[in-house]
Design an enzyme around this catalytic site. Structure first.
Site, short mmCIF file in Angstrom:
data_model
loop_
_atom_site.label_atom_id
_atom_site.label_comp_id
_atom_site.label_asym_id
_atom_site.label_seq_id
_atom_site.Cartn_x
_atom_site.Cartn_y
_atom_site.Cartn_z
N SER A 1 -11.97 13.36 2.40
CA SER A 1 -11.18 14.55 2.73
C SER A 1 -11.93 15.86 2.66
O SER A 1 -11.53 16.84 3.30
CB SER A 1 -9.95 14.61 1.82
OG SER A 1 -10.34 14.62 0.46
N ASP B 1 -4.63 22.89 -2.90
CA ASP B 1 -3.70 21.93 -3.51
C ASP B 1 -4.33 21.50 -4.83
O ASP B 1 -5.27 22.13 -5.30
CB ASP B 1 -3.38 20.76 -2.56
CG ASP B 1 -4.61 19.95 -2.17
OD1 ASP B 1 -5.64 20.00 -2.88
OD2 ASP B 1 -4.56 19.27 -1.13
N HIS C 1 -8.14 20.07 -3.70
CA HIS C 1 -9.05 20.66 -2.72
C HIS C 1 -9.11 22.18 -2.83
O HIS C 1 -8.06 22.83 -2.92
CB HIS C 1 -8.62 20.27 -1.30
CG HIS C 1 -8.54 18.80 -1.09
ND1 HIS C 1 -7.37 18.08 -1.26
CD2 HIS C 1 -9.49 17.90 -0.73
CE1 HIS C 1 -7.61 16.80 -1.01
NE2 HIS C 1 -8.89 16.66 -0.70
#
Length: 323
Positions: free
Chosen positions: A40, A298, A301
């Site tokens: 990610s 978040d 991240h």
């Protein structure tokens, strides 16, 4: 979100981030194309095509171009985008599976990284087939000679290890198959095998950047993996005498930010800007008004502003080694 949890997760992420690039012999190194593989931290939207691990919904992308949720785990740009921007290649990197991928994108940069995936995906035939399909499309657009030159002058980013250790092993079924040392060794084998496959597909002259050994006295497991990874990449270099290896460290600047957020102009380093235990809840309105004051978007991240500081620091310290 506990600070200690973030600390450990980003050690794993930073100490498993590989940067491969191919260069010419010129003193001023330039890159024609950038490719990204991994999870990610580099995903520009490949995850949109998976049944889980998606983030193609608001409030993700709140500060991105057009305020669109593209599948990036961030409020705006991620390292993949910021690196191509800094290198003057283009503004953003589209995901390879983007429905309206343009011919010009094939010539400049595409992303194969996918949120939620680990090195297991890299060992599958699916990802390798994506790369082969990409090369076929690039050859059709640019011709065989230019396609080969484009790949030979590329920067290939690969982030692996975070999901494998933090998810597949720590919270998954891999514990039933491997001891932790054996699993770390297997991760390195999978990683170097995939790199060999990329080499066979045209990356004939490349230098390798891997995350240097981080200060991780609180995380012996990650240190073990990092040491084995360094040995595996060193072995790869000895096999390919034209390889140049440089440690690429994103942990140190990130740790500096989380340890002294006020020094960098941040007001919050313990909570994510948006709501949710791990990811932002879909269409939630529980979002901070100004993401640039938060280290994290978040719970896992960083925000675009944090990424910009980290990428700037890394490139400043690393680009001189490319010549």
């Amino acid at each position: 979100m506990a600070s200690a949890t973030l600390f450990i997760l980003f050690i794993l992420q930073a100490c498993a981030c590989l940067f491969f690039y191919t260069t010419g012999a010129q003193a001023n190194i330039t890159f024609s194309t950038i490719f990204s593989f991994g999870d990610s931290i580099l995903d520009t939207g490949m995850n949109n095509n998976l049944p889980s691990g998606r983030c193609n919904y608001p409030p993700y992308g709140r500060d991105f171009l057009g305020k669109v949720a593209t599948g990036r785990f961030c409020n705006g740009k991620i390292p993949t985008d910021l690196i191509v921007e800094a290198l003057g290649i283009k503004d953003i990197v589209p995901a390879y599976l983007k429905p309206d991928l343009q011919s010009k994108d094939l010539l400049t940069s595409v992303g194969f990284a996918s949120g939620g995936s680990g090195i297991d995906l890299l060992t599958s035939s699916t990802l390798l087939q994506y790369v082969k399909d990409y090369i076929a499309k690039l050859t059709e657009v640019a011709g065989e000679e230019k396609a080969k030159a484009n790949i030979a002058n590329s920067l290939v980013l690969m982030s692996v290890g975070k999901n494998d250790i933090g998810v597949s092993y720590t919270g998954g079924a891999r514990k039933l198959q491997y001891t932790f040392p054996a699993y770390c060794a297997q991760l390195v084998t999978w990683s170097t095998t995939f790199l060999e496959q990329l080499y066979a597909l045209g990356a004939q002259r490349f230098s390798v950047l891997i995350a240097r050994s981080c200060s991780m006295t609180t995380n012996v497991g990650a240190q073990m993996y990092n040491n084995l990874l360094k040995a595996g990449i060193a072995s790869l270099q000895s096999k390919h005498s034209d390889a140049k290896l440089v440690f690429f460290d994103i942990f140190t600047p990130l740790d500096s930010i989380t340890s002294n957020p006020q020094q960098f102009g941040f007001q919050n380093a313990n909570l994510g800007c948006c709501g949710g235990v791990v990811s932002c809840l879909p269409f939630t309105t529980l979002v901070c008004p100004e993401a640039s004051t938060y280290v994290f978007w978040d719970s896992l991240h960083p925000t675009e502003r944090t990424y910009r500081i980290v990428v700037s620091d890394v490139l400043k310290k690393t680009l001189s080694g490319f010549s």
